[in-house]
Write a protein that holds these residues in place. Structure first.
Motif, PDB file in Angstrom:
ATOM      1  N   ALA A  75      22.913  34.100  26.037  1.00  0.00           N
ATOM      2  CA  ALA A  75      22.488  34.859  24.868  1.00  0.00           C
ATOM      3  C   ALA A  75      23.274  36.161  24.936  1.00  0.00           C
ATOM      4  CB  ALA A  75      20.997  35.134  24.905  1.00  0.00           C
ATOM      5  N   VAL A  76      23.982  36.483  23.866  1.00  0.00           N
ATOM      6  CA  VAL A  76      24.863  37.654  23.858  1.00  0.00           C
ATOM      7  C   VAL A  76      24.329  38.673  22.858  1.00  0.00           C
ATOM      8  CG1 VAL A  76      27.213  38.491  23.572  1.00  0.00           C
ATOM      9  CG2 VAL A  76      26.823  36.171  24.422  1.00  0.00           C
ATOM     10  N   PHE A  77      24.140  39.895  23.331  1.00  0.00           N
ATOM     11  CA  PHE A  77      23.609  40.969  22.500  1.00  0.00           C
ATOM     12  C   PHE A  77      24.721  41.953  22.166  1.00  0.00           C
ATOM     13  CE2 PHE A  77      20.110  39.254  24.891  1.00  0.00           C
ATOM     14  CZ  PHE A  77      19.027  39.298  24.029  1.00  0.00           C
ATOM     15  N   GLU A  78      24.880  42.238  20.902  1.00  0.00           N
ATOM     16  CA  GLU A  78      25.822  43.259  20.466  1.00  0.00           C
ATOM     17  C   GLU A  78      25.099  44.599  20.411  1.00  0.00           C
ATOM     18  OE1 GLU A  78      29.024  44.007  16.867  1.00  0.00           O
ATOM     19  OE2 GLU A  78      27.175  42.919  16.438  1.00  0.00           O
TER      20      GLU A  78
ATOM     21  N   HIS B 298      29.442  47.082  22.630  1.00  0.00           N
ATOM     22  CA  HIS B 298      29.293  46.425  23.929  1.00  0.00           C
ATOM     23  C   HIS B 298      28.563  45.109  23.723  1.00  0.00           C
ATOM     24  CE1 HIS B 298      30.034  50.594  25.133  1.00  0.00           C
ATOM     25  NE2 HIS B 298      30.352  50.151  26.330  1.00  0.00           N
ATOM     26  N   TYR B 299      28.946  44.104  24.506  1.00  0.00           N
ATOM     27  CA  TYR B 299      28.344  42.780  24.405  1.00  0.00           C
ATOM     28  C   TYR B 299      27.745  42.400  25.759  1.00  0.00           C
ATOM     29  CZ  TYR B 299      30.659  42.703  19.935  1.00  0.00           C
ATOM     30  OH  TYR B 299      31.051  43.020  18.655  1.00  0.00           O
ATOM     31  N   TYR B 300      26.416  42.217  25.748  1.00  0.00           N
ATOM     32  CA  TYR B 300      25.663  41.894  26.959  1.00  0.00           C
ATOM     33  C   TYR B 300      25.468  40.380  27.032  1.00  0.00           C
ATOM     34  CZ  TYR B 300      24.331  46.814  27.639  1.00  0.00           C
ATOM     35  OH  TYR B 300      24.349  48.168  27.858  1.00  0.00           O
TER      36      TYR B 300
ATOM     37  N   ILE C  52      28.846  42.529  30.911  1.00  0.00           N
ATOM     38  CA  ILE C  52      28.894  43.392  29.730  1.00  0.00           C
ATOM     39  C   ILE C  52      30.363  43.607  29.401  1.00  0.00           C
ATOM     40  CG2 ILE C  52      28.283  45.619  28.723  1.00  0.00           C
ATOM     41  CD1 ILE C  52      26.059  45.845  30.836  1.00  0.00           C
ATOM     42  N   VAL C  53      30.699  43.476  28.135  1.00  0.00           N
ATOM     43  CA  VAL C  53      32.075  43.698  27.688  1.00  0.00           C
ATOM     44  C   VAL C  53      32.095  44.831  26.668  1.00  0.00           C
ATOM     45  CG1 VAL C  53      34.037  42.727  26.430  1.00  0.00           C
ATOM     46  CG2 VAL C  53      32.797  41.314  28.090  1.00  0.00           C
ATOM     47  N   ARG C  54      32.909  45.837  26.930  1.00  0.00           N
ATOM     48  CA  ARG C  54      33.188  46.855  25.908  1.00  0.00           C
ATOM     49  C   ARG C  54      34.425  46.380  25.147  1.00  0.00           C
ATOM     50  NH1 ARG C  54      34.418  51.934  28.672  1.00  0.00           N
ATOM     51  NH2 ARG C  54      32.159  52.060  28.939  1.00  0.00           N
ATOM     52  N   SER C  55      34.309  46.316  23.830  1.00  0.00           N
ATOM     53  CA  SER C  55      35.399  45.757  23.038  1.00  0.00           C
ATOM     54  C   SER C  55      36.061  46.825  22.172  1.00  0.00           C
ATOM     55  CB  SER C  55      34.890  44.620  22.150  1.00  0.00           C
ATOM     56  OG  SER C  55      34.108  45.130  21.078  1.00  0.00           O
ATOM     57  N   GLY C  56      37.260  46.497  21.736  1.00  0.00           N
ATOM     58  CA  GLY C  56      37.991  47.340  20.801  1.00  0.00           C
ATOM     59  C   GLY C  56      39.016  46.494  20.092  1.00  0.00           C
TER      60      GLY C  56
ATOM     61  N   GLY D 245      38.599  43.833  18.571  1.00  0.00           N
ATOM     62  CA  GLY D 245      38.333  42.423  18.815  1.00  0.00           C
ATOM     63  C   GLY D 245      38.682  41.937  20.201  1.00  0.00           C
ATOM     64  N   LYS D 246      39.110  42.847  21.090  1.00  0.00           N
ATOM     65  CA  LYS D 246      39.535  42.435  22.426  1.00  0.00           C
ATOM     66  C   LYS D 246      38.681  43.104  23.506  1.00  0.00           C
ATOM     67  CE  LYS D 246      44.385  41.864  21.036  1.00  0.00           C
ATOM     68  NZ  LYS D 246      45.779  42.303  21.293  1.00  0.00           N
ATOM     69  N   GLU D 247      38.742  42.529  24.713  1.00  0.00           N
ATOM     70  CA  GLU D 247      38.051  43.117  25.856  1.00  0.00           C
ATOM     71  C   GLU D 247      38.793  44.369  26.308  1.00  0.00           C
ATOM     72  OE1 GLU D 247      38.160  39.918  28.647  1.00  0.00           O
ATOM     73  OE2 GLU D 247      36.252  39.058  27.948  1.00  0.00           O
ATOM     74  N   LYS D 248      38.077  45.474  26.401  1.00  0.00           N
ATOM     75  CA  LYS D 248      38.645  46.711  26.911  1.00  0.00           C
ATOM     76  C   LYS D 248      38.165  46.999  28.337  1.00  0.00           C
ATOM     77  CE  LYS D 248      40.982  47.866  23.230  1.00  0.00           C
ATOM     78  NZ  LYS D 248      42.468  47.858  23.241  1.00  0.00           N
ATOM     79  N   VAL D 249      36.861  46.787  28.568  1.00  0.00           N
ATOM     80  CA  VAL D 249      36.269  46.988  29.896  1.00  0.00           C
ATOM     81  C   VAL D 249      35.292  45.843  30.146  1.00  0.00           C
ATOM     82  CG1 VAL D 249      35.078  48.586  31.444  1.00  0.00           C
ATOM     83  CG2 VAL D 249      36.386  49.487  29.499  1.00  0.00           C
TER      84      VAL D 249
END
Length: 201
Positions: free
Chosen positions: A137-140, A148-150, A160-164, A166-170
């Motif tokens: 389950a992914v939370f925006e 961030h996507y949990y 957790i992904v920090r995006s920018g 449309g891409k993964e930044k962290v």
């Protein structure tokens, strides 16, 4: 004309959102709850052996997170001998540098660390949307105006992904979780020479 069509294709692919690029399936959010409990116990000192690599220069020591009260955390990184490398306070939305080693005292780096550690300690991030992706389950969410996507399974956060753009930044990864404590944590920046590895001790 053919070149123009190809250019338009690349433009639209490049502008796709992170959920679109990863084929997320939209979910109803009425029955879903997101809670980050990894640093939420006021009775506990969270202590990790840490390695922080900045521009290929490693800093090793002890990383400590302490929840003082609600919305108030202290984040301290010291050498093995106890000498401070940095000491930060998060109080509600305020951030304070209590101390930082001269070699790391760069405004850009401090701002990056501020954002990274805010993600670690934020217990109830602003919840925007929910999706399904494989078994997750992914939370925006939004933290400091960044998406961030949990990625969670059974209410446990695994990534957790920090995006920018449309891409993964962290990417934050949490492994060997036990009783809502992450024993292994890695923070990896995709466009910077910065990685943080934490191992619970």
């Amino acid at each position: 004309m053919r070149y123009l069509l190809i250019s338009f294709c690349f433009f639209f692919v490049g502008c796709a959102s992170y959920p679109e690029n990863n084929n997320f399936i939209k979910r109803e959010i009425s029955d879903l709850v997101l809670k980050n409990t990894y640093f939420s116990d006021k009775q506990k000192d969270y202590i990790y052996k840490a390695t922080i690599n900045v521009n290929d220069k490693p800093f090793g020591g002890v990383f400590i997170v302490k929840k003082i009260r609600n919305n108030n955390h202290r984040v301290v990184f010291t050498t093995e001998m106890g000498n401070k490398i940095f000491d930060f306070s998060f109080i509600n939305e305020d951030f304070r540098v209590n101390y930082i080693l001269e070699d790391l005292n760069k405004k850009i780096l401090i701002n990056i660390l501020k954002k990274d550690f805010k993600v670690l300690i934020e217990e109830s991030p602003l919840f925007l949307n929910a999706f399904s992706s494989n078994n997750y389950a992914v939370f925006e969410t939004k933290i400091y105006d960044k998406r961030h996507y949990y990625y969670t399974i059974s209410n446990q956060i695994h990534k957790i992904v920090r995006s920018g753009k449309g891409k993964e930044k962290v990417i934050f990864t949490f492994k060997n979780t036990d009783n809502f404590i992450a024993n292994l944590i890695k923070i990896e920046h995709k466009n910077l020479k910065l990685t943080i590895n934490l191992k619970s001790i």
